[in-house]
Write a protein that holds these residues in place. Structure first.
Motif, PDB file in Angstrom:
ATOM      1  N   LEU A  20       0.812  -1.219   0.000  1.00  0.00           N
ATOM      2  CA  LEU A  20       0.000   0.000   0.000  1.00  0.00           C
ATOM      3  C   LEU A  20       0.846   1.270   0.000  1.00  0.00           C
ATOM      4  O   LEU A  20       0.312   2.359  -0.194  1.00  0.00           O
ATOM      5  CB  LEU A  20      -0.955  -0.008   1.198  1.00  0.00           C
ATOM      6  N   LEU A  25      -0.064   4.923   1.826  1.00  0.00           N
ATOM      7  CA  LEU A  25      -0.726   4.436   3.037  1.00  0.00           C
ATOM      8  C   LEU A  25       0.120   3.409   3.773  1.00  0.00           C
ATOM      9  O   LEU A  25       0.463   2.364   3.232  1.00  0.00           O
ATOM     10  CB  LEU A  25      -2.075   3.814   2.689  1.00  0.00           C
ATOM     11  N   TRP A  30      -3.895   3.161   6.621  1.00  0.00           N
ATOM     12  CA  TRP A  30      -4.934   2.378   5.960  1.00  0.00           C
ATOM     13  C   TRP A  30      -5.894   1.735   6.942  1.00  0.00           C
ATOM     14  O   TRP A  30      -7.047   1.519   6.620  1.00  0.00           O
ATOM     15  CB  TRP A  30      -4.354   1.343   4.985  1.00  0.00           C
ATOM     16  N   TRP A  71      -7.358  12.695   3.642  1.00  0.00           N
ATOM     17  CA  TRP A  71      -7.952  11.352   3.632  1.00  0.00           C
ATOM     18  C   TRP A  71      -9.312  11.303   4.322  1.00  0.00           C
ATOM     19  O   TRP A  71     -10.134  10.448   4.013  1.00  0.00           O
ATOM     20  CB  TRP A  71      -7.019  10.344   4.294  1.00  0.00           C
ATOM     21  N   CYS A  96      -9.959   2.973  -1.059  1.00  0.00           N
ATOM     22  CA  CYS A  96     -10.477   1.769  -0.406  1.00  0.00           C
ATOM     23  C   CYS A  96     -10.583   0.597  -1.375  1.00  0.00           C
ATOM     24  O   CYS A  96     -10.355  -0.553  -0.988  1.00  0.00           O
ATOM     25  CB  CYS A  96     -11.822   2.045   0.267  1.00  0.00           C
ATOM     26  N   ILE A  99      -7.142  -0.763  -1.499  1.00  0.00           N
ATOM     27  CA  ILE A  99      -6.816  -1.433  -0.237  1.00  0.00           C
ATOM     28  C   ILE A  99      -7.471  -2.810  -0.206  1.00  0.00           C
ATOM     29  O   ILE A  99      -6.819  -3.820   0.080  1.00  0.00           O
ATOM     30  CB  ILE A  99      -7.275  -0.597   0.981  1.00  0.00           C
TER      31      ILE A  99
END
Length: 144
Positions: A20, A25, A30, A71, A96, A99
């Motif tokens: 990430l 992140l 995250w 964020w 997201c 992620i």
């Protein structure tokens, strides 16, 4: 067993952090973003701290950095003037998807070679340990 669980946690966390990193992140970034995304509703700062298992002052510093970097945002809670909801920005919502994709890929890579029955046993045992540990936690109202 505790050192093994700790080592597995840190190793997996390191793998995900490295995947990430290109989108800016780290785990400290995250994890709250993903928790808010999965909640699918605004959480108060205290609810998010509880979800992450960290103290509120630690979360406040983390949220300050995430907010400054675009964020997330804090918005006044309509039902409690003292509380704030933490909401994701569009940037975080878009991240997201990345992620979740990286989490899914890593899970496939880690768990793919493990017999599904062995995984079920592992999960069941860890859940039992967690439940037992929770039952041994001192209660806030207990004397002592």
């Amino acid at each position: 067993m505790s050192p093994l669980v700790r080592d597995v946690f840190w190793t997996v966390r390191g793998l995900l952090d490295s995947r990430l990193e290109p989108i800016g992140l780290s785990q400290a970034r995250w994890q709250p973003i993903l928790a808010l995304h999965r909640a699918q509703k605004p959480l108060t700062q205290s609810a998010l701290a509880a979800e992450l298992g960290i103290e509120s002052p630690t979360l406040v510093r983390m949220l300050d950095r995430l907010s400054a970097d675009g964020w997330l945002q804090r918005k006044a809670c309509p039902n409690d003037r003292r509380a704030y909801h933490v909401v994701l920005t569009d940037r975080a919502k878009e991240a997201c998807a990345d992620i979740e994709t990286q989490v899914a890929i890593l899970r496939r890579e880690l768990y793919g070679a493990i017999d599904p029955q062995d995984m079920e046993i592992c999960v069941r045992v860890l859940e039992q340990i967690k439940e037992r540990a929770s039952s041994l936690q001192p209660r806030a109202n207990s004397p002592g």
